[in-house]
Design an enzyme around this catalytic site. Structure first.
Site, short mmCIF file in Angstrom:
data_model
loop_
_atom_site.label_atom_id
_atom_site.label_comp_id
_atom_site.label_asym_id
_atom_site.label_seq_id
_atom_site.Cartn_x
_atom_site.Cartn_y
_atom_site.Cartn_z
N HIS A 76 48.24 21.75 14.98
CA HIS A 76 49.59 20.96 15.66
C HIS A 76 49.94 20.03 14.38
CE1 HIS A 76 48.65 21.91 19.64
NE2 HIS A 76 47.47 21.82 19.54
N GLU B 244 36.73 -9.74 26.55
CA GLU B 244 36.69 -8.77 25.45
C GLU B 244 35.70 -9.36 24.47
OE1 GLU B 244 37.91 -5.84 25.84
OE2 GLU B 244 38.95 -6.50 27.63
N GLY C 54 42.29 24.99 26.73
CA GLY C 54 42.64 26.10 26.10
C GLY C 54 42.52 27.28 26.74
N HIS D 43 32.29 -8.07 25.34
CA HIS D 43 32.20 -6.81 25.08
C HIS D 43 31.72 -6.42 23.70
CE1 HIS D 43 32.86 -5.32 29.28
NE2 HIS D 43 34.08 -5.88 29.03
N VAL E 77 45.29 29.14 18.17
CA VAL E 77 44.25 28.71 18.84
C VAL E 77 43.20 28.20 17.99
CG1 VAL E 77 42.81 29.06 20.90
CG2 VAL E 77 44.87 30.25 20.82
N ALA E 78 42.60 27.14 18.10
CA ALA E 78 41.57 26.50 17.34
C ALA E 78 40.54 25.75 18.14
CB ALA E 78 42.10 25.72 16.11
#
Length: 658
Positions: free
Chosen positions: A347, A432, A220, A435, A177-178
């Site tokens: 991971h 695009e 998490g 943008h 767990v991080a």
């Protein structure tokens, strides 16, 4: 056949076997029984009665007569013939014997009997099968496994808990767990209490009975609960709140009562109780009430910890959150850039990377490119990168695969086979480009990483930006973001003289941002320093805490704000028309433009920007996430270390003895 292939020792199996054997035996009896030869009345009188070959007659079920010949006369055991009624048969038999001159002393004897022909058994087979199934279900627990304990079991086991008890088979640890160090420290304190309660009891301290883990999905919460179970080495009962509610009244509270308070912790939450509703309490309220009572029953000597996780803390009943119950609320939000780097390191462990790639450097680079990602998103990115590498038959996962995975998670699956008409492709390219050019020349817009006109997901174009790591936004920053989102619509109007449906998603985001600025953030001069909640999705009739005049003023301010942003964007793109055309033509040629292409076409961006991990974390004290433990928690797994040392000493002593 190997031994043990059939469960001979199972009582239920033997019960079904005996019942099946009885049914089969009954069928075989009636199937293999000799039915005899059928004759008629005339044949009986001429060939049997007249010749004196009849020993006796047997009337069976008042339906037919069975004729038993004198032994030794014929090889047949018996023959039979049908009768209409017993009275008619008796009269005909008496008349036939008188005509044949048979005196009363030598007349044939008649007996009556009742037999089953098997039809009754056949009709009872469905009933027997149903009764057998019910008895089998009553003797066994749910899903074919004996419960061997609470409740009646079988089909009447609806009141039994569906909680799963786990101990010793949980592989998740705190090292897995991080990105949520503060929450991990809070949970680690619970583990330390479960393993070393004397450390707290000697000081007179009482550990909180429950902790409520809240936060967006994928941050998490469940992983922390699993890590708690994996580290604490105690029985872990897990059950979700929906399993408390069934269609049978009273089942939810019964399941709460069936929980063994000596096996901590469990995962369950309760909704707010209704007020002023007619009709009494419902099952949800009964479950909540029982949960409150059970939590009050946990005292400091039971060493029970209740963990709950939810992403909707606003619907929880306030009674759950008071001190003495879930008196610790632990918020787990999306990780910052340091937390994302830590999550990537976790991971990246099982992945086979290129030999020249440093895991730490890759984790930092990917953390800088994934702002706003949760732990679940990062896990998905790493898994997608491995899948992409396997799809291309690559022996290792490289950085290019991770970039493609990020694009897929953000924009969706790339659709190279989707055919766009030439005029549609041109509109998408200039949309695009609008943008990109607006964002390039506005100071507070997000830096551009990549722009593409290859369709992805539901969209026809795709642009990837690198938002800043910040929590506070000024009015100018929000305004520039609105202008950048309007760049596509303005470019369509400027170059083609008409607008399309391609800007629908942009307009929705602009509208949401404008209403948030006016209604929530108090950024309207006319409305003043006021803040209201925006209507929630799905609420058909939201209550507005302001008058109709205020509502009209809000609408006017929102329209004025969007109109101002549109005018500024129009003026900017009119001034930079040549640059938009350059980007649009290059997009039609290459379909995908990187940041280097934008620098070549437009020159360096005139504003300073951050793009690397080191630049983002500059001034925050350190490059890595702070994982130091407080003094009281540095030996939180001391008991485990002592056990490992004892096991090691035992193994060494055995080796010496050997």
């Amino acid at each position: 056949m190997q031994k043990g292939e059939f469960p001979w020792d199972n009582k239920d199996f033997r019960y079904l076997l005996v019942m099946g054997a009885g049914i089969v035996s009954g069928f075989l009896y009636f199937y293999w029984r000799d039915p005899g030869r059928e004759i008629n009345w005339k044949h009986f009188v001429q060939y049997y009665l007249a010749r004196g070959m009849v020993e006796r007659l047997e009337v069976v079920n008042k339906e037919f007569v069975r004729v038993f010949p004198v032994p030794g006369v014929t090889s047949e055991k018996y023959v039979w013939f049908n009768i209409g009624s017993v009275d008619t048969f008796e009269r005909n038999l008496e008349a036939a014997q008188q005509e044949l001159g048979i005196d009363i002393a030598h007349q044939v004897s008649v007996v009556y009997s009742t037999e089953s022909d098997g039809s009754f058994l056949v009709s009872m087979v469905p009933t027997l099968l149903l009764v057998g199934f019910l008895l089998f279900s009553l003797r066994r627990g749910p899903m074919g496994s004996g419960r061997g304990g609470r409740g009646p079991g079988g089909i009447f086991s609806v009141a039994e808990t569906t909680a799963k008890i786990m101990k010793g088979n949980i592989e998740v640890q705190f090292k897995d767990v991080a990105g949520c160090e503060e929450a991990k420290l809070e949970i680690m304190e619970f583990v330390n209490f479960l393993k070393n309660p004397k450390q707290y009891q000697e000081l007179g301290a009482k550990i909180p009975k429950g902790a409520m883990l809240t936060g967006p999905p994928g941050t998490g919460k469940t992983l922390l609960a699993k890590a708690t179970a994996g580290e604490a080495n105690v029985p872990f009962i897990t059950v979700n709140g929906s399993e408390f509610l069934e269609m049978f009244v009273g089942v939810g509270p019964a399941r709460v009562r069936l929980e063994n308070p000596s096996k901590p912790p469990q995962d369950a939450v309760g909704r707010k109780r209704s007020h002023g509703q007619f009709g009494g309490q419902n099952e949800q309220e009964n479950t909540l009430n029982q949960l409150l009572v059970e939590m009050d029953g946990f005292n400091s000597s039971t060493n029970v910890v209740v963990l709950a996780g939810t992403n909707r803390p606003d619907v929880l009943d306030p009674a759950l959150m008071r001190p003495g119950r879930f008196d610790r609320q632990i918020y787990i939000g999306p990780p910052d850039i340091k937390g994302r780097a830590s999550i990537f390191k976790v991971h990246l462990r099982p992945l086979r990377l290129d030999a020249d790639i440093s895991r730490d450097a890759l984790a930092r680079k990917m953390a800088a490119r994934t702002p706003g990602f949760t732990g679940a998103d990062i896990a998905n990115v790493c898994n997608e990168a491995a899948l992409i590498a396997a799809r291309h038959a690559s022996p290792t996962v490289n950085e290019k695969h991770f970039e493609q995975a990020i694009e897929r998670v953000i924009g969706g699956l790339e659709k190279k086979t989707q055919i766009l008409q030439p005029n549609e492709k041109t509109i998408v390219a200039y949309h695009e480009a609008g943008h990109a050019v607006v964002g390039w020349f506005l100071e507070h817009a997000d830096p551009l990483l990549k722009v593409s006109i290859i369709p992805r997901g539901k969209g026809l174009g795709y642009a990837q930006y690198l938002p800043r790591e910040q929590f506070l936004y000024t009015r100018e920053q929000l305004f520039d973001r609105m202008c950048m989102m309007l760049g596509g619509r303005v470019a369509e109007q400027l170059f083609f003289g008409r607008i399309t449906t391609g800007a629908q998603d942009d307009l929705r985001k602009v509208t949401q941002s404008a209403y948030a600025q006016v209604v929530q953030f108090g950024m309207s001069d006319k409305l003043g320093q006021l803040s209201f909640d925006l209507p929630q999705p799905g609420n058909l009739a939201p209550e507005k805490p302001y008058s109709e005049a205020t509502a009209e003023l809000i609408d006017e301010e929102v329209r004025a704000l969007i109109a101002t942003a549109y005018q500024k964007t129009q003026a900017l793109l009119t001034h930079c028309r040549d640059q938009v055309e350059k980007v649009g033509k290059r997009l039609l040629e290459k379909e995908v433009l990187e940041k280097a292409d934008m620098v070549e076409l437009l020159g360096p961006r005139p504003f300073a920007e951050k793009s690397t991990y080191e630049e983002f974390v500059e001034g925050t004290g350190s490059l890595e996430e702070d994982t130091t433990l407080p003094e009281g928690l540095k030996d939180w797994n001391l008991e485990q270390k002592e056990e490992e040392e004892e096991e090691g000493q035992g193994q060494r002593s055995q080796e010496k003895a050997f």
